[in-house]
Design a protein around this motif. Sequence first.
Motif, PDB file in Angstrom:
ATOM      1  N   TYR A  17       0.888  -1.273   0.043  1.00 35.38           N
ATOM      2  CA  TYR A  17      -0.237  -0.077   0.102  1.00 35.38           C
ATOM      3  C   TYR A  17       0.861   1.230   0.006  1.00 35.38           C
ATOM      4  CZ  TYR A  17      -4.527  -1.815   0.283  1.00 35.38           C
ATOM      5  OH  TYR A  17      -5.867  -2.483  -0.153  1.00 35.38           O
TER       6      TYR A  17
ATOM      7  N   THR B   2       1.507   1.653  -3.596  1.00 35.18           N
ATOM      8  CA  THR B   2       0.312   2.015  -4.495  1.00 35.18           C
ATOM      9  C   THR B   2      -0.092   3.486  -4.220  1.00 35.18           C
ATOM     10  OG1 THR B   2      -1.092   0.989  -2.828  1.00 35.18           O
ATOM     11  CG2 THR B   2      -0.452  -0.469  -4.783  1.00 35.18           C
TER      12      THR B   2
ATOM     13  N   GLY C  44      -2.587   4.700 -10.225  1.00 36.53           N
ATOM     14  CA  GLY C  44      -2.835   4.703  -8.789  1.00 36.53           C
ATOM     15  C   GLY C  44      -4.160   4.371  -8.290  1.00 36.53           C
TER      16      GLY C  44
ATOM     17  N   LEU D  95      -4.433   0.571  -9.106  1.00 39.95           N
ATOM     18  CA  LEU D  95      -3.769  -0.090  -8.032  1.00 39.95           C
ATOM     19  C   LEU D  95      -4.216  -0.145  -6.649  1.00 39.95           C
ATOM     20  CD1 LEU D  95      -0.118   1.215  -8.669  1.00 39.95           C
ATOM     21  CD2 LEU D  95      -0.668  -1.050  -9.063  1.00 39.95           C
TER      22      LEU D  95
ATOM     23  N   THR E 230      -0.431  -5.755  -8.008  1.00 39.56           N
ATOM     24  CA  THR E 230       0.466  -4.534  -8.323  1.00 39.56           C
ATOM     25  C   THR E 230       1.178  -4.599  -9.626  1.00 39.56           C
ATOM     26  OG1 THR E 230       0.769  -4.033  -5.974  1.00 39.56           O
ATOM     27  CG2 THR E 230       2.255  -3.285  -7.317  1.00 39.56           C
TER      28      THR E 230
END
Length: 251
Positions: free
Chosen positions: A82, A85, A104, A107, A162
């Motif tokens: 995280y 991302t 983004g 993701l 990802t």
Amino acid sequence: MTRWQMLKHDGVSVFGGVKNAYTQPIRWKGRDWATFGGIVAGSALIYLIDEPANDFFADQEEDIPDFIKETGFRFGKPLVNYGLTTGVYAFGLLTKNEKVRKTGVLLIASATAGGIIQTVSKTLAGRARPYTEKGKDSFKFYSSEAGYHSFPSGHAILSFTTAYAISKQFKNPYIKGGIYALGLVSPVSRLWAGAHWLTDVTLGIALSVVIVDGIDNYLNKNERYAYRKKKPKVVWDITLGASQLGVVGRF
């Protein structure tokens, strides 16, 4: 739009993407159900070789450099994932780069949807991890024990989600292949460590692809981001007729 307006717009996009991920089976058609059937059938076949596959990967563990194993373990951790991302999204927001912002959003939405699925599934299934030596058929449904949280692999879902989402931003097959390879390090590292069975990992990767593709299609179909739109081109033609010479532009 101001950055605040962008943030609100992207927040709605993330929510819509996660919602779409959970409701997309309602909209599945023949080809989608065929894909689902293929994933189920493939997982069933891999299930048959889970134990010999686990022995094979366990035998390779000592020959793998520590930095590769550590990279794989860290890349699939929620905190690191995280961080990456949100970092991508923050860069897009600060620079007002719509393509990076959309990446983004893809993701964050994909990782959130996949993360919730794997968290709930692990507890419900309660499958024993290989290192418990209980065997691939050992289950404790609704278990809160970490040793019974094998199915599916959270590292596989987060890391490949990802990698797959980022790879969508490139057309070069070699770049895509390199990103895929990086995304596979974490899933394979869990096999080396005896933390997951091969079915846990392969199903996690399959879920990642389905979730990312579904959310990406949702964002494109609803035109949440317009950077892909091409500006209309003007084609100029020369017209020649009796006592007439002109130029005509066609849009």
